[in-house]
Design an enzyme around this catalytic site. Sequence first.
Site, PDB file in Angstrom:
ATOM      1  N   LYS A 138      54.132  60.743  53.853  1.00 40.13           N
ATOM      2  CA  LYS A 138      54.844  61.778  53.104  1.00 40.13           C
ATOM      3  C   LYS A 138      56.142  62.103  53.830  1.00 40.13           C
ATOM      4  O   LYS A 138      56.139  62.490  55.006  1.00 40.13           O
ATOM      5  CB  LYS A 138      53.997  63.042  52.965  1.00 40.13           C
ATOM      6  CG  LYS A 138      54.701  64.100  52.115  1.00 40.13           C
ATOM      7  CD  LYS A 138      54.103  65.466  52.282  1.00 40.13           C
ATOM      8  CE  LYS A 138      55.063  66.503  51.691  1.00 40.13           C
ATOM      9  NZ  LYS A 138      54.682  67.878  52.039  1.00 40.13           N
ATOM     10  N   ALA A 156      54.211  72.329  47.174  1.00 34.66           N
ATOM     11  CA  ALA A 156      54.757  73.600  47.691  1.00 34.66           C
ATOM     12  C   ALA A 156      54.833  74.659  46.603  1.00 34.66           C
ATOM     13  O   ALA A 156      55.207  74.386  45.460  1.00 34.66           O
ATOM     14  CB  ALA A 156      56.126  73.422  48.320  1.00 34.66           C
TER      15      ALA A 156
END
Length: 329
Positions: free
Chosen positions: A172, A259
């Site tokens: 990531k 997020a």
Amino acid sequence: MTAPITLTVNGETRRTSATTIADLVRELDLDPAKVAVERNGTIAPRSELATHPVADGDRLEIVHFVGGGSAAGSDDTWSVAGRTFRSRLIVGTGKYVDFARNAAALEASGAEIVTVAVRRVNVSDPKAPMLTDFIDPKKVTYLPNTAGCFTGDEAVRTLRLAREAGGWDLVKLEVLGEARTLYPDMRETLRATEILAKEGFLPMVYCTDDPIAAKQLEEAGAVAVMPLGAPIGSGLGIQNRVTIRLIVEGASVPVLVDAGVGTASDAAVAMELGCDGVLMNTAIAEAKDPIRMARAMKLAVQAGRDAYLAGRMGTRKFADPSSPLAGLI
């Protein structure tokens, strides 16, 4: 006997009689299978640690992984870079009170992928517990991330070390623009994506909720795009459903909200928009009961996915009665 030399290990000066990196790792009482070593800016392959000499003045970085992240139906799987998963929930591994609580929350979530940060080994306490002692990377897919990196070069360097430490190429990538908002720096993110793709990495990339930027990342080699729902750790939920939906409609790679999720309904919204999955950390780790919240998130992701597949009803400006009005008494 070899005269002692002076090294800098993880930013600290250290005197040693070691002649090779392998000698130094053993001297620090570390497990070579759980660390990666960089000497003077160059990664030392684990298979060659015994032949890599150390010299007076060398600078070494020794890192490991630390806490940084069942499907709705048996056939409802998703794939990224040729790897197939049943759970559409990815969880982080930061902010927990301890590794045991982290492992329990992971179990409750049903997630098959966890994000892990790459950090220096504590050479003063090499026997301190490590994440790998509680979450087995042979049973759960580790997704090394670049949390805390503010340049593309920092991010690329971090992931090179991660690959050496664990052999993972599915990673990531996040390159942050500044510390207050933790919004991604898309110019640096795009540059790092191109470098990583050329080096054989399979980057899943944190990005702004911008359909154009998401497509550019895909073209640069991203195997998944991960637009933010809201600022990292904010718990504000999905702030722009329109652009997230546009990213989903235009993407040829998986799209995962990354997020901003605060509670179960936020996760359901992300899935109802057609996203392939959701990544979260703070929403679970900072809940009053993380294990129960992990279960709630698992169910919310499944419910949102089912609702998306079912096809929601259309919206109307006026009421439409559920029961027919004809034949009223």
